[in-house]
Design a protein around this motif. Structure first.
Motif, PDB file in Angstrom:
ATOM      1  N   UNK A 238       0.861  -1.120  -0.019  1.00  0.00           N
ATOM      2  CA  UNK A 238       0.060   0.150  -0.008  1.00  0.00           C
ATOM      3  C   UNK A 238       1.006   1.338  -0.020  1.00  0.00           C
ATOM      4  N   UNK A 239       2.077   1.059   0.696  1.00  0.00           N
ATOM      5  CA  UNK A 239       2.768   2.435   0.885  1.00  0.00           C
ATOM      6  C   UNK A 239       3.599   2.623  -0.594  1.00  0.00           C
ATOM      7  N   UNK A 240       3.953   1.457  -0.877  1.00  0.00           N
ATOM      8  CA  UNK A 240       4.529   1.429  -2.242  1.00  0.00           C
ATOM      9  C   UNK A 240       3.573   2.169  -3.404  1.00  0.00           C
ATOM     10  N   UNK A 241       2.345   1.782  -3.602  1.00  0.00           N
ATOM     11  CA  UNK A 241       1.597   2.400  -4.384  1.00  0.00           C
ATOM     12  C   UNK A 241       1.234   3.840  -4.240  1.00  0.00           C
ATOM     13  N   UNK A 242       1.071   4.030  -2.838  1.00  0.00           N
ATOM     14  CA  UNK A 242       0.787   5.551  -2.613  1.00  0.00           C
ATOM     15  C   UNK A 242       2.083   6.232  -2.803  1.00  0.00           C
ATOM     16  N   UNK A 243       3.228   5.947  -2.746  1.00  0.00           N
ATOM     17  CA  UNK A 243       4.174   6.484  -3.210  1.00  0.00           C
ATOM     18  C   UNK A 243       4.620   6.756  -4.670  1.00  0.00           C
ATOM     19  N   UNK A 244       4.145   5.912  -5.489  1.00  0.00           N
ATOM     20  CA  UNK A 244       3.970   5.713  -6.879  1.00  0.00           C
ATOM     21  C   UNK A 244       3.109   6.924  -7.248  1.00  0.00           C
ATOM     22  N   UNK A 245       2.016   6.899  -6.522  1.00  0.00           N
ATOM     23  CA  UNK A 245       0.837   8.029  -7.105  1.00  0.00           C
ATOM     24  C   UNK A 245       1.241   9.333  -6.725  1.00  0.00           C
ATOM     25  N   UNK A 246       2.018   9.560  -5.591  1.00  0.00           N
ATOM     26  CA  UNK A 246       2.518  11.041  -5.168  1.00  0.00           C
ATOM     27  C   UNK A 246       3.553  11.341  -6.012  1.00  0.00           C
ATOM     28  N   UNK A 247       4.566  10.381  -6.472  1.00  0.00           N
ATOM     29  CA  UNK A 247       5.444  10.732  -7.423  1.00  0.00           C
ATOM     30  C   UNK A 247       4.836  11.073  -8.950  1.00  0.00           C
ATOM     31  N   UNK A 248       3.790  10.571  -9.225  1.00  0.00           N
ATOM     32  CA  UNK A 248       3.138  10.880 -10.211  1.00  0.00           C
ATOM     33  C   UNK A 248       2.179  11.938 -10.380  1.00  0.00           C
TER      34      UNK A 248
ATOM     35  N   UNK B 150      -0.422  12.003  -8.396  1.00  0.00           N
ATOM     36  CA  UNK B 150      -2.100  11.682  -8.572  1.00  0.00           C
ATOM     37  C   UNK B 150      -2.354  11.145  -7.211  1.00  0.00           C
ATOM     38  N   UNK B 151      -2.376  11.853  -6.304  1.00  0.00           N
ATOM     39  CA  UNK B 151      -2.606  11.323  -4.872  1.00  0.00           C
ATOM     40  C   UNK B 151      -4.101  10.675  -4.889  1.00  0.00           C
ATOM     41  N   UNK B 152      -4.211   9.578  -4.373  1.00  0.00           N
ATOM     42  CA  UNK B 152      -5.655   8.836  -4.244  1.00  0.00           C
ATOM     43  C   UNK B 152      -6.138   9.031  -2.825  1.00  0.00           C
ATOM     44  N   UNK B 153      -7.554   9.121  -2.992  1.00  0.00           N
ATOM     45  CA  UNK B 153      -8.025   9.404  -1.686  1.00  0.00           C
ATOM     46  C   UNK B 153      -9.015   8.062  -1.362  1.00  0.00           C
ATOM     47  N   UNK B 154      -9.302   7.798  -0.092  1.00  0.00           N
ATOM     48  CA  UNK B 154     -10.198   6.796   0.144  1.00  0.00           C
ATOM     49  C   UNK B 154     -11.537   6.919  -0.482  1.00  0.00           C
ATOM     50  N   UNK B 155     -12.086   8.148  -0.278  1.00  0.00           N
ATOM     51  CA  UNK B 155     -13.508   8.413  -0.757  1.00  0.00           C
ATOM     52  C   UNK B 155     -13.243   9.573  -1.934  1.00  0.00           C
ATOM     53  N   UNK B 156     -13.304   8.984  -3.077  1.00  0.00           N
ATOM     54  CA  UNK B 156     -13.153   9.945  -4.155  1.00  0.00           C
ATOM     55  C   UNK B 156     -14.545  10.505  -4.546  1.00  0.00           C
ATOM     56  N   UNK B 157     -14.724  12.003  -4.742  1.00  0.00           N
ATOM     57  CA  UNK B 157     -16.227  12.176  -5.191  1.00  0.00           C
ATOM     58  C   UNK B 157     -16.624  11.764  -6.853  1.00  0.00           C
ATOM     59  N   UNK B 158     -17.634  11.506  -6.729  1.00  0.00           N
ATOM     60  CA  UNK B 158     -18.071  11.320  -8.323  1.00  0.00           C
ATOM     61  C   UNK B 158     -18.354  12.319  -8.787  1.00  0.00           C
ATOM     62  N   UNK B 159     -18.142  12.584 -10.139  1.00  0.00           N
ATOM     63  CA  UNK B 159     -18.634  13.479 -10.678  1.00  0.00           C
ATOM     64  C   UNK B 159     -20.032  13.934 -10.625  1.00  0.00           C
ATOM     65  N   UNK B 160     -20.623  14.923 -10.600  1.00  0.00           N
ATOM     66  CA  UNK B 160     -22.223  15.175 -10.685  1.00  0.00           C
ATOM     67  C   UNK B 160     -22.633  15.253 -11.986  1.00  0.00           C
ATOM     68  N   UNK B 161     -23.619  14.384 -12.286  1.00  0.00           N
ATOM     69  CA  UNK B 161     -24.138  14.452 -13.645  1.00  0.00           C
ATOM     70  C   UNK B 161     -25.458  15.495 -13.606  1.00  0.00           C
ATOM     71  N   UNK B 162     -25.072  16.571 -14.414  1.00  0.00           N
ATOM     72  CA  UNK B 162     -25.944  17.829 -14.462  1.00  0.00           C
ATOM     73  C   UNK B 162     -27.008  17.578 -16.000  1.00  0.00           C
ATOM     74  N   UNK B 163     -28.325  17.857 -15.792  1.00  0.00           N
ATOM     75  CA  UNK B 163     -29.099  18.130 -16.755  1.00  0.00           C
ATOM     76  C   UNK B 163     -30.029  16.945 -16.770  1.00  0.00           C
ATOM     77  N   UNK B 164     -30.583  16.431 -15.886  1.00  0.00           N
ATOM     78  CA  UNK B 164     -31.306  15.230 -15.812  1.00  0.00           C
ATOM     79  C   UNK B 164     -32.602  15.610 -15.453  1.00  0.00           C
TER      80      UNK B 164
END
Length: 70
Positions: free
Chosen positions: A44-54, A56-70
């Protein structure tokens, strides 16, 4: 000697020099559990470190994009 004869001879030699398998003890289960937990945390730490190096930090609860116009 053919390859098959060499392979069989090496198997026989290896089995003669094998140590007898020891019985499972209660402490072995804890060792397996600790090694599994350590491996999971290290991965897990390896993957988190690679994401930080790129950048692109990942969070546990990423917010989903809101779909507008429905």
């Amino acid at each position: 000697m053919s390859i098959l004869e060499i392979a069989i001879a090496s198997q026989i030699w290896a089995r003669r020099h094998d140590k007898p398998r020891q019985a499972f003890e209660e402490g072995d289960g804890m060792k397996v559990l600790l090694r599994t937990a350590f491996t999971f945390i290290a991965f897990s730490l390896l993957i988190a470190g690679l994401n930080l190096a790129a950048d692109r930090p990942q969070t546990l609860a990423q917010q989903a994009p809101v779909v507008a116009g429905r």
